[in-house]
Write a protein that holds these residues in place. Structure first.
Motif, mmCIF file in Angstrom:
data_model
loop_
_atom_site.group_PDB
_atom_site.id
_atom_site.type_symbol
_atom_site.label_atom_id
_atom_site.label_comp_id
_atom_site.label_asym_id
_atom_site.label_seq_id
_atom_site.Cartn_x
_atom_site.Cartn_y
_atom_site.Cartn_z
ATOM 1 N N LEU A 51 13.613 19.041 -3.161
ATOM 2 C CA LEU A 51 14.103 18.233 -2.042
ATOM 3 C C LEU A 51 13.402 16.884 -2.011
ATOM 4 C CD1 LEU A 51 16.034 18.657 0.486
ATOM 5 C CD2 LEU A 51 13.928 19.089 1.770
ATOM 6 N N GLY A 52 12.077 16.917 -2.192
ATOM 7 C CA GLY A 52 11.297 15.688 -2.140
ATOM 8 C C GLY A 52 11.702 14.677 -3.196
ATOM 9 N N LYS A 53 12.032 15.154 -4.382
ATOM 10 C CA LYS A 53 12.462 14.250 -5.450
ATOM 11 C C LYS A 53 13.745 13.514 -5.063
ATOM 12 C CE LYS A 53 10.336 16.585 -9.425
ATOM 13 N NZ LYS A 53 10.556 17.367 -10.663
ATOM 14 N N GLU A 54 14.648 14.229 -4.398
ATOM 15 C CA GLU A 54 15.901 13.599 -3.974
ATOM 16 C C GLU A 54 15.649 12.565 -2.871
ATOM 17 O OE1 GLU A 54 19.004 13.997 -5.338
ATOM 18 O OE2 GLU A 54 17.796 15.019 -6.848
ATOM 19 N N VAL A 55 14.762 12.915 -1.931
ATOM 20 C CA VAL A 55 14.451 11.972 -0.858
ATOM 21 C C VAL A 55 13.748 10.739 -1.417
ATOM 22 C CG1 VAL A 55 13.187 11.608 1.291
ATOM 23 C CG2 VAL A 55 14.332 13.794 0.888
ATOM 24 N N LYS A 56 12.878 10.936 -2.401
ATOM 25 C CA LYS A 56 12.141 9.806 -2.969
ATOM 26 C C LYS A 56 13.078 8.782 -3.612
ATOM 27 C CE LYS A 56 8.003 8.621 -5.578
ATOM 28 N NZ LYS A 56 8.585 7.599 -6.468
ATOM 29 N N LYS A 57 14.186 9.252 -4.163
ATOM 30 C CA LYS A 57 15.169 8.313 -4.710
ATOM 31 C C LYS A 57 15.682 7.389 -3.601
ATOM 32 C CE LYS A 57 16.830 11.546 -8.266
ATOM 33 N NZ LYS A 57 17.988 12.366 -8.716
ATOM 34 N N ILE A 58 15.867 7.970 -2.426
ATOM 35 C CA ILE A 58 16.375 7.197 -1.283
ATOM 36 C C ILE A 58 15.320 6.209 -0.794
ATOM 37 C CG2 ILE A 58 17.213 7.341 1.094
ATOM 38 C CD1 ILE A 58 18.249 10.180 0.389
ATOM 39 N N THR A 59 14.079 6.693 -0.613
ATOM 40 C CA THR A 59 13.027 5.819 -0.090
ATOM 41 C C THR A 59 12.631 4.741 -1.104
ATOM 42 O OG1 THR A 59 11.336 7.437 -0.759
ATOM 43 C CG2 THR A 59 12.117 7.528 1.515
ATOM 44 N N ASP A 60 12.639 5.083 -2.385
ATOM 45 C CA ASP A 60 12.340 4.079 -3.414
ATOM 46 C C ASP A 60 13.376 2.963 -3.396
ATOM 47 O OD1 ASP A 60 10.096 5.411 -4.271
ATOM 48 O OD2 ASP A 60 10.977 6.168 -6.132
ATOM 49 N N LYS A 61 14.631 3.347 -3.276
ATOM 50 C CA LYS A 61 15.704 2.350 -3.246
ATOM 51 C C LYS A 61 15.578 1.447 -2.022
ATOM 52 C CE LYS A 61 20.749 1.932 -3.468
ATOM 53 N NZ LYS A 61 22.045 2.676 -3.546
ATOM 54 N N ALA A 62 15.129 2.041 -0.919
ATOM 55 C CA ALA A 62 14.983 1.277 0.322
ATOM 56 C C ALA A 62 13.680 0.487 0.371
ATOM 57 C CB ALA A 62 15.044 2.220 1.522
ATOM 58 N N GLY A 63 12.756 0.813 -0.524
ATOM 59 C CA GLY A 63 11.487 0.100 -0.563
ATOM 60 C C GLY A 63 10.518 0.500 0.530
ATOM 61 N N ILE A 64 10.611 1.761 0.997
ATOM 62 C CA ILE A 64 9.660 2.236 1.999
ATOM 63 C C ILE A 64 8.882 3.436 1.444
ATOM 64 C CG2 ILE A 64 11.156 1.453 3.879
ATOM 65 C CD1 ILE A 64 11.703 4.418 4.500
ATOM 66 N N LYS A 65 7.778 3.739 2.071
ATOM 67 C CA LYS A 65 6.894 4.795 1.595
ATOM 68 C C LYS A 65 7.344 6.174 2.066
ATOM 69 C CE LYS A 65 2.732 1.983 0.985
ATOM 70 N NZ LYS A 65 3.422 0.697 0.986
ATOM 71 N N LEU A 66 7.071 7.169 1.215
ATOM 72 C CA LEU A 66 7.393 8.561 1.519
ATOM 73 C C LEU A 66 6.103 9.367 1.583
ATOM 74 C CD1 LEU A 66 9.432 10.900 1.871
ATOM 75 C CD2 LEU A 66 9.442 11.125 -0.626
ATOM 76 N N MET A 67 5.921 10.084 2.689
ATOM 77 C CA MET A 67 4.742 10.917 2.895
ATOM 78 C C MET A 67 5.161 12.386 2.945
ATOM 79 S SD MET A 67 2.295 8.646 3.207
ATOM 80 C CE MET A 67 0.951 9.573 3.948
ATOM 81 N N ILE A 68 4.234 13.250 2.524
ATOM 82 C CA ILE A 68 4.456 14.694 2.581
ATOM 83 C C ILE A 68 3.469 15.307 3.568
ATOM 84 C CG2 ILE A 68 4.358 16.868 1.291
ATOM 85 C CD1 ILE A 68 6.732 15.118 0.509
ATOM 86 N N ASN A 69 3.935 16.163 4.437
ATOM 87 C CA ASN A 69 3.060 16.828 5.391
ATOM 88 C C ASN A 69 2.318 17.975 4.712
ATOM 89 O OD1 ASN A 69 2.816 19.153 7.706
ATOM 90 N ND2 ASN A 69 2.472 17.104 8.514
ATOM 91 N N ASP A 70 1.002 17.903 4.703
ATOM 92 C CA ASP A 70 0.094 18.981 4.262
ATOM 93 C C ASP A 70 0.064 19.260 2.757
ATOM 94 O OD1 ASP A 70 -0.449 19.308 6.904
ATOM 95 O OD2 ASP A 70 0.650 21.190 7.140
#
Length: 212
Positions: free
Chosen positions: A57-76
Motif C-alpha cells: 500500500l505504501g509503495k502505491e501512496v508514495k507514487k502519489i506523494t512523490d508526484k505531488a512533491g510532498i513528504k510521506l510518513m509512516i506511523n510506527d
C-alpha cells in the motif's frame, strides 16, 4: 539542541489516514483529493495491517506523494519506511525510542515524536527528532487512549520547543481556530479530512489555518 529536516510550512496541514473500510479506489482518491486541496504532508497509520500489505500500500501512496512533491510518513513501522524509502516515521511514547530509531534509519530520514508533557519534551532533546506531535488537543474517537493537552500546555510546549510542533486530536473546522496563538507549525487531522464525505472540500476549509 535538536535540529530539523523539515520546513515549518511542510507541516501546515498534516493528513493522517488509515485504510479501514475504504475500498482501494476510495482510499487513493481521498489521498489525491486532500493533496489537491492543499494537504502538505501525509502519514499512513495502519495498526492492524500486516507488514507486507502495508509495504504494498505504501509503495502505491508514495507514487502519489512523490508526484505531488510532498513528504510521506509512516506511523510506527520502521520496516515499512525503509522498504518503501519514504521520508520518515512518526513514533509514540510506547514505541521504539527516537534514539534507537535514528540508529536504524538513514540520516536523511525524518522522525516525528508524540509528546504530551514537559518531561517528554526534555527527555527527547538531542534525540534526533525533527518535529513533535502534541495532543490530544480535543477529544477524539480515533485515539481513545490519548492523554488530553490543554491550550496553555500546548502553547508552553510549542514555544519552548526548538523544533516544529504539530497539534493533533479531534481537530475540525469548528474548533481549529481555537489553536490560534499557540505557536504551532501546523495541525494533524484524521477524521475531519479522510472521514469526510467530501475530502477535497473539507481540506480546503481547514486551510483557513493557513490564513492565521
Amino acid at each position: 539542541m535538536n535540529t530539523t529536516k523539515l520546513k515549518r510550512e511542510e507541516l501546515l496541514l498534516y493528513g493522517v489516514i488509515s485504510k479501514g473500510d475504504l475500498s482501494r479506489e476510495e482510499y487513493f482518491e481521498k489521498i489525491k483529493q486532500s493533496i489537491d486541496a492543499g494537504v502538505t504532508i501525509i502519514q499512513l497509520r495502519e495498526k492492524n495491517m500486516d507488514t507486507d500489505s502495508f509495504i504494498k500500500l505504501g509503495k502505491e501512496v508514495k507514487k502519489i506523494t512523490d508526484k505531488a512533491g510532498i513528504k510521506l510518513m509512516i506511523n510506527d513501522n520502521i520496516e515499512v519506511c525503509e522498504e518503501i524509502d519514504c521520508e520518515g516515521v512518526h513514533i509514540g511514547q510506547g514505541d521504539i525510542s527516537p534514539i534507537e530509531a535514528r540508529k536504524i534509519l538513514k540520516k536523511d530520514k525524518i522522525i516525528g515524536l508524540s509528546i504530551q508533557t514537559r518531561e517528554h519534551l526534555e527527555e527527547s532533546i538531542d534525540s534526533g527528532v525533527d518535529y513533535y506531535g502534541i495532543g490530544a488537543v480535543f477529544s477524539t474517537a480515533t485515539k481513545l487512549d490519548a492523554d488530553s493537552v490543554s491550550y496553555s500546555d500546548l502553547k508552553a510546549l510549542s514555544l519552548d520547543s526548538k523544533i516544529p510542533v504539530v497539534a493533533i486530536g479531534g481537530i475540525n473546522n469548528s474548533n481549529i481556530l481555537e489553536l490560534e496563538g499557540t505557536g504551532i507549525a501546523g495541525v494533524a487531522i484524521v477524521s475531519a479530512i479522510y472521514g469526510a464525505e467530501d475530502t477535497y472540500k473539507q481540506s480546503k476549509i481547514l486551510l483557513i489555518w493557513q490564513k492565521k
